[in-house]
Design a protein around this motif. Sequence first.
Motif, short mmCIF file in Angstrom:
data_model
loop_
_atom_site.label_atom_id
_atom_site.label_comp_id
_atom_site.label_asym_id
_atom_site.label_seq_id
_atom_site.Cartn_x
_atom_site.Cartn_y
_atom_site.Cartn_z
N MET A 1 -2.82 0.44 0.22
CA MET A 1 -1.60 0.64 1.07
C MET A 1 -1.23 -0.15 1.10
O MET A 1 -2.27 -0.62 2.27
N GLN A 2 0.15 -0.59 1.89
CA GLN A 2 0.62 -1.86 1.99
C GLN A 2 1.34 -0.76 3.39
O GLN A 2 1.72 0.39 3.92
N ASN A 4 3.76 -1.52 7.37
CA ASN A 4 4.15 -2.55 8.12
C ASN A 4 4.42 -2.01 8.93
O ASN A 4 4.87 -0.64 9.54
N SER A 34 3.67 2.37 2.60
CA SER A 34 3.90 2.49 1.12
C SER A 34 2.60 2.53 -0.12
O SER A 34 1.98 2.15 0.22
N HIS A 35 2.94 3.30 -0.97
CA HIS A 35 2.05 3.15 -1.31
C HIS A 35 2.35 4.09 -2.86
O HIS A 35 3.41 5.49 -2.71
N GLU A 39 7.81 5.57 0.18
CA GLU A 39 7.24 4.74 1.62
C GLU A 39 7.58 6.17 3.03
O GLU A 39 7.80 7.35 2.86
N VAL A 67 -4.81 -2.41 10.39
CA VAL A 67 -4.11 -2.57 9.27
C VAL A 67 -5.27 -3.08 8.16
O VAL A 67 -4.84 -2.68 6.92
N GLN A 71 -6.08 -1.16 4.13
CA GLN A 71 -5.07 -1.32 2.86
C GLN A 71 -5.80 -0.76 1.52
O GLN A 71 -5.20 -0.78 0.46
#
Length: 350
Positions: A1-2, A4, A34-35, A39, A67, A71
Amino acid sequence: MQINVNLFTVNKRFPLTISRGTTAQTTNVWVRISHDRIEGWGEASPFGVGNHRQSTDAIKDALQQVVPLLQTFSPLQRQEIEQVLTQNQVPSAARAALDMAMHDWLGKCVGLPLWQLWGLDRNQIVPTSVTIGINSPEGARVRARDWLKFTDVRLFKVKLGSPDGIDADQKMLLAVREEAPELEFFVDANGGWSLEDAIAMCNWLADLGIKYVEQPLPRGEEPSLAKLKEHSPLPIFVDESCFTSADIPDLANYVDGINIKLMKSGGLTEAMRMVHTARAHRLQVMFGCYSDSSLANTAALQLAPLADYLDLDSHLNLIDDPFTGALLKEGRVLPNDLPGLGVQHSASIT
């Protein structure tokens, strides 16, 4: 997953003064996970209790450091992610933002609001109190009038623990009651009283019909709660003295309820544990907030059907809330029918 991490600043319509100081503006942290093209959003806001302080910079730095370790996970792996956050001693507000975002992602993934996903009844949500900070008697009257003008108020929470002593507290509270005699009142001293003053104030407040008193003694003086409970005719809630479910058993014999805040607890996962632990000890539950926007408060409202009292008003006091979510109706703040947290972005965040 991202993941931010961004900052945003919010300003209060009415600066809030409590026993520890005044807040007019805060910079909070917006976390987006995000995945699979979905989001999820979460929020962290800074707070301080005695020597325990979580600043915006500390929260942001902790998130940026953790983070890279997250990820490789998906938002469905909350148990494993919680272990990583614990091992790396990530502060609770940062954990709250990540936990919120993962729950938001899950709700969006299945297309249901969290309150419905958990099988909760939105109709059980009680009215929220709105807060009047420490002020002069006339200043408190003005604040009360301001609240009554622009929103549907049913309950006032009045901040006491004035550095000028309990005489100043009494004069201010009486002034607010005269301004809104039809409303119910709660009182929060934010640890601003000595044991002697707390005993005197609890008896005085009981004669006025106040519903309960919150955090009468400073964090660190929990042993004195036993004596206060012996002499107080009012229910006693703790806030600064109770961060997580692990704190509850030692407090249970000396208090009547706990104030759960997502920033203290570390998110919705731990907040749910706190509700169940409190109920097992026959304690009442309230949900509160710091300088949270609609994002964090709407997240807390997903669990609100489980609460006896609510103090989720910080977003109502913002002039530039970048989010929309909770709906105010007849004194109650209610989660909507949108999936996840049900929060939308209403302004540009840079």
